[in-house]
Write a protein that holds these residues in place. Sequence first.
Motif, PDB file in Angstrom:
ATOM      1  N   ALA A  55     -31.355 -34.323  58.784  1.00  0.00           N
ATOM      2  CA  ALA A  55     -29.877 -35.620  58.431  1.00  0.00           C
ATOM      3  C   ALA A  55     -29.704 -36.734  59.236  1.00  0.00           C
ATOM      4  O   ALA A  55     -29.845 -35.808  60.410  1.00  0.00           O
ATOM      5  CB  ALA A  55     -28.945 -34.831  58.439  1.00  0.00           C
ATOM      6  N   GLU A  57     -27.255 -37.947  58.920  1.00  0.00           N
ATOM      7  CA  GLU A  57     -25.654 -38.894  59.623  1.00  0.00           C
ATOM      8  C   GLU A  57     -25.609 -38.105  60.861  1.00  0.00           C
ATOM      9  O   GLU A  57     -25.761 -37.015  61.059  1.00  0.00           O
ATOM     10  CB  GLU A  57     -25.335 -38.203  57.959  1.00  0.00           C
ATOM     11  N   ASP A 121     -26.189 -28.162  56.311  1.00  0.00           N
ATOM     12  CA  ASP A 121     -26.671 -29.242  55.843  1.00  0.00           C
ATOM     13  C   ASP A 121     -27.008 -30.228  57.318  1.00  0.00           C
ATOM     14  O   ASP A 121     -26.768 -31.584  57.104  1.00  0.00           O
ATOM     15  CB  ASP A 121     -25.282 -29.794  55.364  1.00  0.00           C
ATOM     16  N   VAL A 124     -29.695 -32.089  54.547  1.00  0.00           N
ATOM     17  CA  VAL A 124     -29.531 -32.674  54.082  1.00  0.00           C
ATOM     18  C   VAL A 124     -28.847 -33.882  53.725  1.00  0.00           C
ATOM     19  O   VAL A 124     -28.051 -34.436  54.578  1.00  0.00           O
ATOM     20  CB  VAL A 124     -27.966 -32.031  52.471  1.00  0.00           C
ATOM     21  N   ASP A 125     -29.900 -34.973  52.724  1.00  0.00           N
ATOM     22  CA  ASP A 125     -29.598 -36.349  52.839  1.00  0.00           C
ATOM     23  C   ASP A 125     -28.179 -37.058  52.317  1.00  0.00           C
ATOM     24  O   ASP A 125     -27.518 -35.798  51.485  1.00  0.00           O
ATOM     25  CB  ASP A 125     -30.262 -37.089  51.867  1.00  0.00           C
ATOM     26  N   ASP A 126     -27.480 -37.562  53.586  1.00  0.00           N
ATOM     27  CA  ASP A 126     -26.328 -37.926  52.792  1.00  0.00           C
ATOM     28  C   ASP A 126     -25.223 -37.564  52.638  1.00  0.00           C
ATOM     29  O   ASP A 126     -23.896 -37.174  52.409  1.00  0.00           O
ATOM     30  CB  ASP A 126     -25.931 -38.395  51.098  1.00  0.00           C
ATOM     31  N   LYS A 127     -25.180 -36.307  53.318  1.00  0.00           N
ATOM     32  CA  LYS A 127     -24.215 -35.475  53.860  1.00  0.00           C
ATOM     33  C   LYS A 127     -24.269 -35.418  55.606  1.00  0.00           C
ATOM     34  O   LYS A 127     -25.458 -35.198  56.540  1.00  0.00           O
ATOM     35  CB  LYS A 127     -24.423 -34.084  53.347  1.00  0.00           C
ATOM     36  N   ARG A 128     -23.274 -35.284  56.016  1.00  0.00           N
ATOM     37  CA  ARG A 128     -22.505 -35.127  58.269  1.00  0.00           C
ATOM     38  C   ARG A 128     -22.640 -33.798  58.035  1.00  0.00           C
ATOM     39  O   ARG A 128     -22.051 -32.509  57.897  1.00  0.00           O
ATOM     40  CB  ARG A 128     -21.573 -35.607  57.727  1.00  0.00           C
ATOM     41  N   ARG A 130     -22.734 -30.326  59.545  1.00  0.00           N
ATOM     42  CA  ARG A 130     -20.988 -29.408  60.022  1.00  0.00           C
ATOM     43  C   ARG A 130     -22.009 -28.211  61.233  1.00  0.00           C
ATOM     44  O   ARG A 130     -22.295 -26.906  61.128  1.00  0.00           O
ATOM     45  CB  ARG A 130     -20.681 -29.004  59.493  1.00  0.00           C
TER      46      ARG A 130
END
Length: 292
Positions: A55, A57, A121, A124-128, A130
């Motif tokens: 990801a 982000e 995530d 996972v695209d477009d998610k920060r 954690r």
Amino acid sequence: MQRSTWPLLDGRTRPLKLKEWGDLAVMDPDAGKPPRGRGFLSAEKDWLHIDAGSALENPIVTLYAGQDPGAEDGWDEVEEITVVSTTGFLTLCDSGYEPLRKENLATAGAGTYLVRVHASDRSVDDKRPRFLIQVFPGDRTGAEPEPPSATIEEAAGPLLVRTSFEQPGQWARLLQAIEEGSERHEPIESITVVDNRAYSGFTAEQILARIGRDDEDWPDSTLVLIADERALGSAEFPLLAVNNLPDEDDAPFRITLAAAGSFVDNMELANTDFGEWAGGVEADGVYREEHY
């Protein structure tokens, strides 16, 4: 790094919204070497690498230090790994090994810590992504003990001795180049690396005095390369080459990493002598010619 006034983290932080994307590390930036393993978590002494995933982000990280609070539910991944702190200092760092918070996570001083990392995530695209990182004293049952640091006294053959511990990023790049090679040189396979803070600041004479000898007084190591402050302060890695052959008094000289592989191999095969290489240094005292 000045960190003597950094407080011990006691308990849990609020989520930290990081300003940059990249992998994470729980480490002492002034010690250790990068883990060789791959995967979500990989560790060496004083250094845990955490793969932040694909990801793109910026991650959100929560830290915990103290006694074991137990794993938490609701995360995509939860993994544990043992990290040995030799210095009693661990902190959260970014992918450039820069501290993200001025807090010490090694709450019990030097020793063994279990680090439990929760993640969601990561890919996972477009998610920060954690993360919850828990650091507490202890070890996994049945975990393999951390091997002791190599010492000059026990080593044999050509040596690379680290004496400067102020540039961990440069040291990591040097090790990678030695082990994997580059476009300009092959890996240096015949050298023993001594990465032990006990030799911080040692001079060439002090290192030679620690090298063992056999019953006939022949040294276990006749050639030493030293990664000192100057060597780690340059992209060329001008290592200090020291001759330890009996009855030879050649002065040390510096040789770039790109030329060092050929130097070590030819010295081991007795194809050339130390003085021939020393005679090829440039005006700044560094040997740079690359050949095999």
